[in-house]
Design an enzyme around this catalytic site. Structure first.
Site, short mmCIF file in Angstrom:
data_model
loop_
_atom_site.label_atom_id
_atom_site.label_comp_id
_atom_site.label_asym_id
_atom_site.label_seq_id
_atom_site.Cartn_x
_atom_site.Cartn_y
_atom_site.Cartn_z
N LYS A 116 0.89 -1.30 0.07
CA LYS A 116 -0.04 -0.20 -0.03
C LYS A 116 0.91 1.38 0.05
O LYS A 116 0.54 2.51 -0.64
CB LYS A 116 -0.90 -0.04 1.39
CG LYS A 116 -2.06 -1.04 1.03
CD LYS A 116 -2.99 -0.82 2.26
CE LYS A 116 -4.22 -1.71 2.17
NZ LYS A 116 -3.68 -3.32 2.40
N GLU A 200 -2.86 6.37 8.65
CA GLU A 200 -3.54 7.45 7.76
C GLU A 200 -4.55 7.97 8.60
O GLU A 200 -5.18 7.51 9.67
CB GLU A 200 -3.99 6.70 6.64
CG GLU A 200 -3.30 6.18 5.58
CD GLU A 200 -3.78 5.62 4.50
OE1 GLU A 200 -3.62 5.63 3.41
OE2 GLU A 200 -5.14 5.29 4.48
N HIS A 235 -14.62 -3.85 8.60
CA HIS A 235 -13.98 -3.65 7.50
C HIS A 235 -14.23 -4.63 6.25
O HIS A 235 -13.38 -4.77 5.34
CB HIS A 235 -12.39 -3.34 7.61
CG HIS A 235 -11.88 -2.52 8.34
ND1 HIS A 235 -12.34 -0.92 8.57
CD2 HIS A 235 -11.32 -2.42 9.77
CE1 HIS A 235 -11.77 -0.32 9.43
NE2 HIS A 235 -11.44 -1.15 10.30
N ARG A 297 -7.20 -8.26 -9.25
CA ARG A 297 -7.98 -9.25 -9.32
C ARG A 297 -9.64 -8.97 -9.67
O ARG A 297 -10.02 -7.94 -9.54
CB ARG A 297 -7.66 -10.29 -8.22
CG ARG A 297 -8.15 -9.58 -6.84
CD ARG A 297 -8.25 -10.57 -5.62
NE ARG A 297 -8.25 -9.75 -4.50
CZ ARG A 297 -9.73 -9.42 -3.92
NH1 ARG A 297 -10.61 -9.40 -4.72
NH2 ARG A 297 -9.51 -8.84 -2.68
#
Length: 653
Positions: A116, A200, A235, A297
């Site tokens: 990431k 973040e 999540h 994907r």
């Protein structure tokens, strides 16, 4: 077009790929673990090959074994589905090294988007907005805590590798940071073999909106519009839809262009999804979306895109992998209608969505206008503890969002899952919530409305208990009658007959419901038994499923197990276990916080258990002293295994 495909996956997605591949004339080759030997996808494929024991590390994650099967069977390509090896660059490289086409992007693109921090730096150079935060290499806890302070709480800790919500923790206060960081790193290590994280800014009122992109090997890249995946818990996506409620054409163009540029930056080929977090405090605005990650994907939720575009994304994947160019340009694509997908899982919403396992005693999936069902299980099959507990995806399409939601709610009402607990009733409530229907929601909606959605502990349904008990009673009476000669006299002293000289005929009927004892009063009316308090003399047999000496009663999707009390079937070993902590299901003990001799408070964390990709905290049921520890961190434990024993305060030693 390629002539044969090996599907390096299982369950629902394997079935999905096989169906399209066979329609296109490809020979289909399945691989399966010992736990999946009798699975639907194994029978559906043209041929199937065993690749190892049940644990994924010994079967579905074995690159060498899968490549060997592909070579021996002459598979021209391998489709990885999603999960498992689908985003492993080394798998794509192994395919290429053995002359096998990988149905997915080039290894370099997978590697570029797999981390990431590197992915954010890459797309930022391409002009794509990213969430403010720390994406660097330093991982010392004190340093990351300082960065979180500088960013400003709330913050989100995210694993650098992988996705799917694993290794992701929201932190609202500095006091929570250390425990959240340790948990995120532990999950990341277990899932991806990489403990690194980034920190973040947590976007308030966030919407999770993703863009489906598609690219061929001839330089053409398009986007297939957006999907809204904001309804989540832990999540993990629960309900997805396309297009996104409240989306404007201006914002769609901006997000679509950003997604295409992100794909172009890594030389992408095939199907991919660029995920964005959107600050929706003032609606959807084109200056308030930020790149999160790119999934290299096919996505679980791809059917909603297929529903509004009339495209088969698996077919497009196979055609692009065969070297064909995309048969359309961006200007050729249009949105037609609205689609919503619900993920039906074997899990218990009343126990914090704890995964549920066991035999599927009954499974009835919906059909009808605008309804599509993707599944990989059948009635009589088993939900095992080794893999994701998804039972099916139910997709509803309508001319507009209102019609799609109505169809989905009806379809969920027609769905029967009996055996493992399921989230069917929870999903139906969610579809019918007024705020969700009006498009007023964000990623925190489910967590903020658990009680309203029925996702909190509740007492057993009295109606379900009565219905189940009456069904069992009548079944036993029928068995008794059938065992007697037709001219046999009735025994007036039979307890089930409730014979008495005066007053209303009745008797007490002890039952066990979901492990709890109860006593019901049965009365006789017109020679028929009726459980006191029941409004009906006969249960709806479509909702009563026999299951191994008991019955499973489904009431609005909620399951209750009812059995007649058997005095000779008492679990003496587990009586009076107020201080015993047992494994809620099969899984791995990933962390242990106490030892023999430690004093603990009620509710204190004793250990962390990982089951079906999720972590679950085991807490002390009483205050007292730890007198026995039966497992250590790293051990695999069976459901019901005794892990800790606590001598409660005030009890004799």
């Amino acid at each position: 077009m390629l002539g044969s495909v090996l599907i390096a996956n299982r369950g629902e997605i394997a079935c999905r790929i096989i169906k399209t591949a066979r329609r296109l004339g490809l020979r289909t080759i399945a691989v399966y673990s010992e736990a999946d030997a009798r699975s639907f996808f194994v029978r559906l494929a043209d041929e199937a090959h065993l690749i190892g024991p049940a644990p994924a590390q010994q079967s579905y994650l074995r690159i060498d074994t899968i490549i060997d099967v592909a070579r021996r069977t002459g598979a021209e390509c391998i489709h990885p589905g999603y999960g498992f090896l689908s985003e492993r660059a080394e798998f794509a490289e192994a395919c290429a090294a053995n002359g096998i086409v990988f149905v997915g992007p080039p290894p370099a693109a997978i590697r570029a988007m797999g981390l990431k921090d590197a992915a954010k730096a890459l797309v930022q150079k391409a002009g794509v907005p990213v969430v403010p935060g720390y994406h660097g290499m330093r991982q010392e806890p004190d340093f990351l805590r300082q960065k979180a302070y500088e960013i400003g709480y709330p913050v989100l800790i995210k694993a650098v590798a992988g996705g799917g919500g694993k290794g992701m923790k929201r932190v609202d206060r500095v006091a929570e940071f250390e425990a959240a960081l340790a948990s995120a790193q532990r999950e990341a290590t277990g899932a991806f073999g990489d403990p690194r994280v980034l920190v973040e800014k947590y976007i308030l009122a966030p919407r999770h909106i993703e863009i489906q992109v598609f690219a061929d090997s001839h330089g053409h890249i398009v986007h297939l519009f957006e999907r809204d995946c904001s309804l989540q818990r832990r999540h993990q996506k629960v309900i997805e839809e396309a297009p996104a409620p409240g989306m404007t054409e201006e914002m769609r163009r901006a997000m679509g262009a950003a997604a295409v540029e992100a794909a172009r930056a890594v030389g992408y080929v095939g199907a991919g999804t660029v995920e964005f977090i959107v600050d929706a405090r003032e609606g959807l605005r084109p200056d308030r979306f930020y790149f999160m990650e790119m999934n290299t994907r096919l996505q679980v939720e791809h059917p909603v895109t297929e529903a509004i575009t009339s495209l088969d994304l698996v077919e497009l994947q196979l055609r692009v992998a065969s070297g064909e160019a995309l048969p359309f340009s961006q200007d050729d694509l249009r949105i037609d209608g609205h689609a919503v997908e619900a993920r039906v899982y074997a899990e218990d919403p009343e126990r914090e969505f704890l995964p549920s396992t066991g035999k599927l005693w009954a499974l009835r999936l919906p059909s009808g206008e605008g309804i599509r069902v993707d599944t990989g299980v059948e009635a009589g099959g088993e939900v095992t503890p080794f893999y994701d507990p998804m039972i099916a995806k139910i997709i509803a399409r309508g001319s507009d969002r209102g019609e799609a939601l109505q169809r989905l709610a009806r379809a969920l009402g027609d769905t029967i899952v009996a055996g493992p607990k399921s989230n069917v009733g929870f999903l139906k409530r969610l579809c019918q919530e007024e705020e969700f229907a009006r498009g007023v929601f964000d990623t925190g909606y489910i967590d903020q409305n658990l009680a309203k959605l029925g996702a909190v502990p509740q007492p057993p349904s009295p109606n379900a208990i009565r219905t189940g008990a009456l069904h069992l009673l009548k079944r036993n009476m029928e068995k008794l009658r059938s065992s007697l000669p037709s001219d046999a006299a009735r025994d007036p002293w039979n307890a089930n007959d409730a014979f008495q000289l005066v007053g209303q005929r009745h008797f007490s009927l002890p039952v066990v419901t979901d492990g709890e004892a109860a006593t019901l009063i049965v009365e006789w009316h017109d020679e028929q038994p009726l459980v006191q308090g029941s409004n009906a003399t006969d249960p709806d047999r479509n909702q009563v499923i026999p299951a191994d000496g008991a019955v499973l009663v489904l009431d609005q999707g909620r399951q209750t197990r009812v059995a007649l009390y058997d005095p000779f079937d008492v679990d003496l070993e587990h009586l009076d276990e107020g201080g015993t902590v047992r494994a809620p299901m099969h899984g791995k003990l990933v962390a242990q916080f106490v030892s023999v001799g430690d004093r603990v408070a009620k509710g204190q964390r004793l250990a962390i258990m990982e089951a079906m990709k999720m972590e679950h905290a085991l807490v002390a049921p009483v205050a007292g002293d730890i007198v026995e520890v039966s497992a250590v961190a790293g051990a695999q434990v069976e459901e019901g295994a005794r892990l800790f024993t606590i001598q409660a305060e005030g009890e004799p030693a």
